[in-house]
Enzyme design. Structure first.
Site, PDB file in Angstrom:
ATOM      1  N   SER A  67       0.691  -1.090  -0.086  1.00 39.89           N
ATOM      2  CA  SER A  67      -0.175   0.186  -0.090  1.00 39.89           C
ATOM      3  C   SER A  67       0.936   1.222  -0.007  1.00 39.89           C
ATOM      4  CB  SER A  67      -0.858  -0.051   1.136  1.00 39.89           C
ATOM      5  OG  SER A  67      -1.833   1.021   1.433  1.00 39.89           O
ATOM      6  N   ASN A 374      -8.200   8.413   6.509  1.00 42.15           N
ATOM      7  CA  ASN A 374      -7.084   8.436   5.615  1.00 42.15           C
ATOM      8  C   ASN A 374      -7.454   8.281   4.139  1.00 42.15           C
ATOM      9  OD1 ASN A 374      -7.398   5.644   4.949  1.00 42.15           O
ATOM     10  ND2 ASN A 374      -6.407   5.201   6.811  1.00 42.15           N
ATOM     11  N   SER A 502      -0.141   0.139  16.415  1.00 42.82           N
ATOM     12  CA  SER A 502      -0.486   0.021  14.684  1.00 42.82           C
ATOM     13  C   SER A 502      -0.512  -1.679  14.392  1.00 42.82           C
ATOM     14  CB  SER A 502       0.666   0.533  14.008  1.00 42.82           C
ATOM     15  OG  SER A 502       0.846   0.349  12.760  1.00 42.82           O
ATOM     16  N   GLY A 503      -1.349  -1.819  13.302  1.00 42.73           N
ATOM     17  CA  GLY A 503      -1.477  -3.065  13.032  1.00 42.73           C
ATOM     18  C   GLY A 503      -0.473  -3.390  11.738  1.00 42.73           C
TER      19      GLY A 503
END
Ligand code: NG1
Ligand code: ZN
Length: 546
Positions: A67, A374, A502-503
């Site tokens: 990403s 986002n 965070s993941g």
């Protein structure tokens, strides 16, 4: 079967061995880390996708992308039969298979098959797609070898956006009811609906049919170029960062959103409507310079409110009885939530970060609009809602105005990629709404003013010591951290802050908003220092954002 699994283990050990003991976890967006640490993971995820396909008797997708991360990273995520993210219980299985010792690969595979009642040899079909990273072709080959090693069939789509792959999987698994499972099917479905909605007047009021697009030097730029063939001249998109530079470097939706500044290499004039995609084209944010030359961001919250407002209007005008809901996360700007509650009059739900949570919650509404701040999001229509809209659009006995609104809603459903957040489809959706309202970017922005906000990252020894509750808005562990955050927040006018692990990165994220940018920065910094102190911070002590 034993023979087959044994051969699969052999190939895995020889060609794609697990080279270190490092633990890797299927997180918010699948596995994501340095590309060189992923080859064994990709081989194994190929195997797992084939197993999942055997279990579900449906096509499963494997997308290779990291990403918005920089180029040295890569990642993989699996797409379930209806185009949704992999079911949570299989995330655990994926983690187990990815971390199995080389010599335990066969036994782990056997165990997965047995525990899930899967008979090997049942037809398996896996769709594979990848982003433009230099490491992606090799990783895709590893996945393909994994799939084939357990007798799965593969369709390799090559370079595609993440949402395109989700679309293809859904099309095939609905026997093409959702569309044709190929790029031509994707482009033509979306573009014909878009063009029909736009009609022959490309401009309307303050709306002009041209915009600038930052392609993040990724797959979105390539696909938008190809899409222009289908869109003709009803919209003029000038693409910057179109692939010559480094992926996501100083550009892309994450850069623009987090740093709150424009991408590099894009000339920006006052009032020009501009947008950024991320590296795999599932996130979209807009921005512009206002008349004072200030940079203004229109993020996922602005997109969600714009779209929900338009859909609500069409539903009302068409007289159909459908509820609209909007799903956000804790990252949604406080002003947006207030606007949705007080002005838009749409029900709003808050869920933990991660598209799967938003998507599932959105499915509880007749029409569910979901966006992360986002810029990742879409709209989902329940089957009953789709049927209602279709019938109203076909019902010529309805008063003309009602029937016209229903027809617009019907077309709008085809502009939207309902399978997952899709930056290109979302861009055309936003453009459709602005065109219909006759709005330029400033009119859109005028709906509400974002509270100044700041995101920070804190490195800690183990980010999992941070535990959260209430859709991540409160921190339950380590003890005492939440009450410290509460007392810091209390010092700031309109202050709000939360922290969560965070993941996708090995950090704790801090979010803060307050009445001024300086205060949002100060609040984020004070909270970051507390996290560092109470959650075993490592490396440099967090400094005040500049
Ligand atoms: P993490 O790293 O868990 O914050 C980020 C985004 C998510 C989601 C995933 C997947 C933020 C604050 N977090 O997750 O919303 O998009 O990446 O890409 O934007
Ligand atoms: Zn993305």
């Amino acid at each position: 079967m034993a023979d087959l699994l044994n051969k699969s283990q052999q190939l895995g050990t020889e060609k794609y061995p697990r080279k270190s003991e490092k633990w890797i976890q299927y997180g918010t967006a699948g596995f994501r880390t340095k590309a060189e640490e992923l080859t064994h993971v990709l081989y194994r995820m190929g195997i797992l996708a084939a197993f999942r396909s055997m279990q579900k008797n449906a096509i499963i997708g494997v997308m290779i992308t990291a990403s918005h991360n920089d180029e040295p990273d890569n990642g993989v995520k699996l797409v379930d039969p209806h185009g949704e993210m992999l079911e949570a219980s299989w995330e655990v299985i994926a983690t187990k298979l990815a971390n199995a010792k080389n010599e335990d690969l066969e036994s782990t595979m056997s165990q997965i098959l047995e525990e899930n009642g899967i008979t090997i040899g049942t037809n398996a079909m896996v769709y594979v797609g990848r982003d433009t990273r230099p490491s992606s072709p090799f990783l895709a080959q590893a996945a393909i070898d994994g799939i084939k090693s357990v007798q799965g069939c593969v369709t390799d789509f090559g370079v595609v956006s993440t949402p395109q792959l989700h679309f293809f999987v859904t099309c095939q698994n609905t026997n093409k009811a959702y569309g044709e499972p190929n790029e031509e099917g994707y482009f033509s479905k979306i573009s014909s609906a878009f063009k029909a909605l736009r009609g022959s007047n490309y401009d309307n009021g303050s709306y002009q049919h041209s915009l600038s697009l930052d392609g993040a030097n990724g797959v979105g730029a390539l696909k938008m170029k190809a899409f222009q063939e289908y869109l003709g001249n009803c919209i003029e998109v000038t693409i910057y960062n179109s692939g010559d530079g480094k992926l996501n470097y100083q550009c892309g939706a994450d850069h623009v959103k987090v740093l709150q500044k424009p991408p590099q290499n894009m000339p920006l004039e006052v009032g020009t409507r501009a947008a950024s995609l991320d590296g795999d084209a599932d996130r979209l944010v807009y921005f512009y310079l206002d008349t004072q030359g200030n940079f203004k961001l229109l993020d996922g919250d602005k997109i969600a409110t714009l779209v929900a407002g338009y859909i609500k209007k069409l539903i009302k005008e068409s007289g159909v009885n459908l509820n609209v809901g909007l799903v956000q996360t804790a990252y949604a700007n406080g002003s947006s939530t207030e606007y949705i509650n007080n002005t838009l009059g749409v029900e709003v739900a808050c869920v933990p970060t991660g598209v799967k949570y938003l998507h599932h919650r959105a499915l509880e509404f007749d029409v569910g609009v979901y966006f992360e701040a986002n810029g990742h999001g879409t709209v989902v229509f329940s089957s009953a809602a789709m049927e209602t809209i279709k019938n109203a659009a076909a019902d010529e006995s309805l008063p003309a105005e009602r029937n016209a609104a229903a027809k617009q809603l019907f077309l709008l459903m085809d502009v939207i990629n309902q399978t997952v957040g899709d930056a290109i489809s979302d861009l055309l959706l936003v453009e459709t709404v602005l065109h219909a309202f006759g709005w330029g970017v400033a009119e859109w922005d005028a709906a509400y003013t974002d509270l100044p906000n700041r995101q920070m990252k804190v490195s800690v020894a183990d980010r999992n010591v941070i535990q959260t509750a209430d859709a991540e808005r409160r921190c339950t562990d380590p003890p005492g951290l939440q009450s410290e955050i509460d007392s810091i927040v209390a010092k700031f006018n309109k202050g709000r802050s939360f922290v969560r692990p965070s993941g996708t990165e090995d950090v704790v994220r801090v979010y803060a908003e307050a009445d001024s940018q300086a205060n949002a920065d100060k609040l984020a910094h004070e909270v970051a220092l507390k996290v560092y102190e109470l959650a075993n911070g490592v490396g440099n002590v967090p400094s005040l954002p500049k």
